[in-house]
Write a protein that holds these residues in place. Structure first.
Motif, PDB file in Angstrom:
ATOM      1  N   UNK A 138      15.385   1.114  -2.979  1.00  0.00           N
ATOM      2  CA  UNK A 138      15.353   0.210  -4.081  1.00  0.00           C
ATOM      3  C   UNK A 138      14.332  -0.536  -3.505  1.00  0.00           C
ATOM      4  N   UNK A 139      13.712  -0.874  -4.475  1.00  0.00           N
ATOM      5  CA  UNK A 139      12.930  -0.335  -5.656  1.00  0.00           C
ATOM      6  C   UNK A 139      12.428   0.784  -5.151  1.00  0.00           C
ATOM      7  N   UNK A 161       6.106  -7.455 -11.163  1.00  0.00           N
ATOM      8  CA  UNK A 161       7.295  -7.948 -11.965  1.00  0.00           C
ATOM      9  C   UNK A 161       7.908  -7.352 -13.013  1.00  0.00           C
ATOM     10  N   UNK A 162       8.590  -6.912 -12.397  1.00  0.00           N
ATOM     11  CA  UNK A 162       9.671  -6.268 -13.384  1.00  0.00           C
ATOM     12  C   UNK A 162      11.261  -7.347 -13.055  1.00  0.00           C
ATOM     13  N   UNK A 167      15.738  -8.949 -10.612  1.00  0.00           N
ATOM     14  CA  UNK A 167      14.136  -9.325 -10.274  1.00  0.00           C
ATOM     15  C   UNK A 167      13.217  -8.663  -9.586  1.00  0.00           C
ATOM     16  N   UNK A 168      12.634  -6.923  -9.709  1.00  0.00           N
ATOM     17  CA  UNK A 168      10.904  -6.344  -8.510  1.00  0.00           C
ATOM     18  C   UNK A 168      10.138  -6.709  -8.563  1.00  0.00           C
ATOM     19  N   UNK A 183       3.352  -3.107  -0.894  1.00  0.00           N
ATOM     20  CA  UNK A 183       4.705  -3.702  -0.230  1.00  0.00           C
ATOM     21  C   UNK A 183       5.780  -3.663  -1.568  1.00  0.00           C
ATOM     22  N   UNK A 184       6.772  -3.694  -1.319  1.00  0.00           N
ATOM     23  CA  UNK A 184       7.892  -3.807  -2.845  1.00  0.00           C
ATOM     24  C   UNK A 184       9.560  -4.535  -1.929  1.00  0.00           C
ATOM     25  N   UNK A 185       9.539  -5.566  -3.055  1.00  0.00           N
ATOM     26  CA  UNK A 185      11.640  -6.010  -2.657  1.00  0.00           C
ATOM     27  C   UNK A 185      11.348  -6.258  -3.856  1.00  0.00           C
TER      28      UNK A 185
END
Length: 361
Positions: A138-139, A161-162, A167-168, A183-185
């Motif tokens: 994830x995500x 942002x979801x 929150x991601x 880039x995601x987190x």
């Protein structure tokens, strides 16, 4: 399946906020978005949510999952049947537990069963292989966020942002390929603690429009205490289980109801502000998707606190209720065509990976 031919896919998503199943149709070749199709929402009842909560934290083989599995299968099938038949279905399942540090993740749902009953091939179990190969699992929406930025014909970096239960955030440079431009987190707790507080205190699913929070005052020391959690020191990419920050409810237990809601809302804002430190470059805009964008007080606080334009993704030409469902339609097509669904910069997996199982109809 011709690699360059767009096909219609249906995505099914039930998030950690436990509100219901989103279903959306998407025409895509697995790279670009061609057209948005029909969508629908299948709400969980209060009783359904209690059944789902009874499964949170459980792993395959644990006792008490039969009723949860039956509910997940039934509601997702009903959602899929409300939309026109598609070439492919992307089925996320219901996340019950997520522990990538120990190589485990659990999205309850049987894609083979759904394929048989729906009459459509189903891609499912998107996260397990990523976790097995050392990723966070994830995500998974970031590659779809990259496609959204391309669809909008953007050239400058963007943050999407979801705000669901967790929150991601995805930082996207649409001028770059996904291997280098994404880039995601997970940013931290989002709606889950606030929704849980509203459910436990008032029997309500959420703080509608943020009205209760707007009438209270956030407790700054509690917000600061949450930001001391080791999670915020870890480098991206990184991910969370829905209940990793469940201790927050105990922190606000002695506050009056309005102040508790205000504090839980302020924590969401503070987590996003802290996320700025992990971005390669500051984006000019932040698009908010998920249920959190409907919380007027939360959106007001975000715009006040963050040094960029904060936009409801609906105002940018997208359906914010359906972004995650559309993402799993898109991911299903990518998986069917052998294209990567996760990357070292999105989940921490060692190499780009095309994850998920494909079950024929």
């Amino acid at each position: 399946m011709r690699q360059n031919k767009p096909i219609w896919a249906v995505g099914l998503m039930s998030g950690t906020s436990l509100d219901g199943v989103d279903a959306a149709s998407l025409l895509t070749n697995g790279i670009d978005i061609m057209e948005f199709g029909a969508s629908c929402y299948q709400a969980y009842s209060d009783q359904d949510r209690e059944i789902l909560r009874s499964g949170l934290g459980k792993w395959p083989g644990d006792l008490g999952l039969e009723a949860v599995a039956a509910l997940v299968g039934d509601v997702h099938l009903k959602a899929a049947q409300q939309l026109p038949a598609a070439d492919l279905v992307g089925f996320h399942g219901q996340t019950l537990a997520h522990d990538p540090e120990n190589g485990r993740t659990h999205q309850l749902g049987d894609g083979a069963y759904l394929a048989r009953l729906s009459g459509m091939p189903v891609v499912w179990d998107f996260r397990s292989e990523d976790v097995a190969r050392g990723g966070q699992g994830a995500p998974l929406a970031p590659i779809y966020h990259w496609a959204m930025a391309r669809y909008a014909k953007l050239s400058a970096p963007l943050a999407i942002v979801n705000l669901g239960g967790v929150g991601n955030l995805t930082w996207v440079d649409p001028q770059q390929p996904p291997e280098t431009g994404v880039l995601a987190f997970d940013t931290g707790p989002a709606n889950a603690p606030l929704n849980d507080y509203m459910s436990l205190t008032f029997g309500l699913a959420y703080d509608e429009h943020g009205a209760l929070a707007a009438s209270g005052r956030a407790d700054s020391p509690i917000v600061a205490r949450v930001l001391q959690d080791d999670y915020f020191l870890r480098a991206a990419p990184k991910s969370l289980d829905r209940d990793d920050f469940s201790y927050i409810l105990a922190l606000v237990a002695d506050l009056n109801q309005a102040d508790a809601a205000a504090t839980l809302t302020a924590i969401i804002v503070a987590c996003l502000a802290a996320a700025l430190e992990h971005m390669p470059a500051r984006p000019a805009q932040m698009w908010i998707t998920g249920g959190g964008r409907k919380n007027r007080e939360l959106m007001r606080l975000l715009q006040e606190a963050l040094p960029m334009q904060v936009c409801d993704v609906d105002d940018m030409g997208f359906d914010g209720d359906m972004v995650e469902a559309q993402a799993f339609a898109y991911l299903a097509v990518r998986r069917a065509r052998g294209l990567p669904t996760s990357f070292p910069s999105t989940t921490g997996v060692g190499l780009p990976l095309s994850g998920g199982r494909l079950s024929p109809a």
